[in-house]
Design a protein around this motif. Structure first.
Motif, PDB file in Angstrom:
ATOM      1  N   ASN A 139      44.283  39.557  42.080  1.00 29.88           N
ATOM      2  CA  ASN A 139      43.689  40.890  42.062  1.00 29.88           C
ATOM      3  C   ASN A 139      42.352  40.881  42.798  1.00 29.88           C
ATOM      4  O   ASN A 139      41.499  40.027  42.537  1.00 29.88           O
ATOM      5  N   GLN A 140      42.166  41.809  43.738  1.00 26.90           N
ATOM      6  CA  GLN A 140      40.957  41.901  44.566  1.00 26.90           C
ATOM      7  C   GLN A 140      40.692  40.571  45.271  1.00 26.90           C
ATOM      8  O   GLN A 140      39.564  40.097  45.354  1.00 26.90           O
ATOM      9  N   THR A 141      41.755  39.987  45.772  1.00 28.87           N
ATOM     10  CA  THR A 141      41.649  38.707  46.449  1.00 28.87           C
ATOM     11  C   THR A 141      42.389  38.762  47.780  1.00 28.87           C
ATOM     12  O   THR A 141      42.969  39.779  48.142  1.00 28.87           O
ATOM     13  N   TYR A 151      44.782  41.740  51.758  1.00 27.66           N
ATOM     14  CA  TYR A 151      44.124  42.046  50.493  1.00 27.66           C
ATOM     15  C   TYR A 151      45.168  42.353  49.426  1.00 27.66           C
ATOM     16  O   TYR A 151      46.095  43.135  49.652  1.00 27.66           O
ATOM     17  N   LEU A 153      46.015  43.599  45.421  1.00 30.45           N
ATOM     18  CA  LEU A 153      45.582  44.320  44.219  1.00 30.45           C
ATOM     19  C   LEU A 153      46.702  44.231  43.206  1.00 30.45           C
ATOM     20  O   LEU A 153      47.810  44.726  43.440  1.00 30.45           O
ATOM     21  N   ASP A 154      46.414  43.571  42.066  1.00 32.22           N
ATOM     22  CA  ASP A 154      47.432  43.352  41.030  1.00 32.22           C
ATOM     23  C   ASP A 154      48.680  42.714  41.609  1.00 32.22           C
ATOM     24  O   ASP A 154      49.815  43.071  41.262  1.00 32.22           O
ATOM     25  N   ASP A 158      47.701  45.602  49.469  1.00 33.22           N
ATOM     26  CA  ASP A 158      47.200  46.986  49.491  1.00 33.22           C
ATOM     27  C   ASP A 158      46.756  47.314  50.907  1.00 33.22           C
ATOM     28  O   ASP A 158      45.656  46.970  51.324  1.00 33.22           O
ATOM     29  N   TYR A 161      43.277  49.556  51.546  1.00 30.21           N
ATOM     30  CA  TYR A 161      41.932  49.154  51.110  1.00 30.21           C
ATOM     31  C   TYR A 161      41.032  48.775  52.283  1.00 30.21           C
ATOM     32  O   TYR A 161      41.436  48.057  53.197  1.00 30.21           O
ATOM     33  N   GLY A 165      36.482  41.522  50.027  1.00 30.11           N
ATOM     34  CA  GLY A 165      37.482  40.777  49.266  1.00 30.11           C
ATOM     35  C   GLY A 165      37.126  39.307  49.291  1.00 30.11           C
ATOM     36  O   GLY A 165      36.300  38.865  50.109  1.00 30.11           O
ATOM     37  N   ILE A 191      31.345  44.731  44.816  1.00 23.80           N
ATOM     38  CA  ILE A 191      32.314  44.170  43.871  1.00 23.80           C
ATOM     39  C   ILE A 191      31.739  43.010  43.057  1.00 23.80           C
ATOM     40  O   ILE A 191      32.495  42.233  42.465  1.00 23.80           O
TER      41      ILE A 191
END
Length: 292
Positions: A139-141, A151, A153-154, A158, A161, A165, A191
């Protein structure tokens, strides 16, 4: 005619008592019977029914019973140690899909769970899998996908975005879901990557943690120390374009005068050291912009 014998005293009272006891017994029986029936229902035992895939790649339950209606289920073919996707009672030859069971969400290809790890495309998008299981913790990685750093997300790529990151190797600037290797700027930490939510120096899409320079963004030119804007810095600082006069971490292009560092006293015009200046100014004589 013989007269009826009179009942002894107390007989009516005894009779009434007996009737009352009988009535109570009937009432008690009416109350008990439903309770006993309920107790019998509560005593029903349940049997755990096994489910799996047989040698004919069919769905089977309770040992060897088949069900041609069973769909959307990931089960183990015990004899082969693999997991298959059941649709209408058999293993279905699918595209690359994402499908759940009680243990998580799985990557299924050609009807069987693909236990590979990495980012793979499915009919629902591209996802990060670990041993074939969707990794919601991604996530966010950032992860590698089709020769690009993308990128997540969960656990899902994504593509919309834009922002910062990170992964175990560094911090990146993401543009529309992809690390932008052409991007160089000073950006706000949105972030929580830094303790003070500071500003980061991004160079070619990557946070430059070793940067000791002056870099710009739309708000001005800034003194960078260890990759972050140093708002406490006052004095001369340099980049590839020369030396500049900095106040509160920002180049002051309105400054005209002299400034000193460990190398001497310098002539400053419009915020920049003028190494071409020769002559008298501000009570000093300059050669090559430096006091002699």
């Amino acid at each position: 005619m013989e007269k009826l014998k009179r009942m002894p005293k107390g007989t009516n009272r005894t009779k009434k008592a007996c009737l009352w006891l009988v009535a109570c017994g009937i009432l008690s029986l009416q109350i008990l019977l439903p309770w006993q029936a309920h107790a019998a229902e509560a005593g029903v035992t349940w049997k755990k029914v096994t489910q799996g895939i047989n040698e004919q790649n069919q769905y089977v339950y309770d040992g060897n019973k088949t069900d041609g209606t069973m769909s959307s289920r990931v089960l183990e073919k015990t004899s082969a140690g693999i997991w298959g996707y059941i649709d209408r009672g058999i293993v279905k030859n699918t595209d690359s899909i994402l499908t759940p069971n009680g243990g998580g969400w799985w990557h299924v290809v050609n009807g069987w769970v693909d236990t590979s790890s990495g980012v793979y495309s499915t009919t629902d998008g591209a996802f990060e899998f670990v041993d074939g299981k969707l990794d919601f913790m991604a996530n966010q990685t950032v992860a590698s996908y089709r020769s690009q750093r993308r990128y997540l997300l969960d656990g899902k790529v994504d593509g919309a975005y834009t922002g910062l990151g990170t992964d175990e190797n560094g911090i990146y600037w993401i543009a529309q879901g992809t690390v932008d290797e052409s991007y160089t700027n000073v950006v706000k930490d949105t972030i929580g990557l830094t303790n003070s939510a500071g500003w980061l120096c991004i160079k070619k899409g990557v946070f430059d943690a070793d940067a000791d320079t002056i870099a710009k963004n739309e708000n001005g030119w800034w003194k960078i120390r260890n990759g972050l804007v140093d708002f406490s810095y006052n004095g001369l600082a340099k980049n590839e374009n020369g030396w500049f006069y900095v106040q509160g971490g920002k180049v002051n292009f309105s400054y005209n005068g002299v400034a000193q560092n460990e190398n001497g006293i310098w002539y400053v015009a419009n915020g920049k050291v003028d190494l071409g200046y020769n002559g008298h100014a501000y009570g000093y004589y300059f050669t090559g912009g430096k006091v002699q």
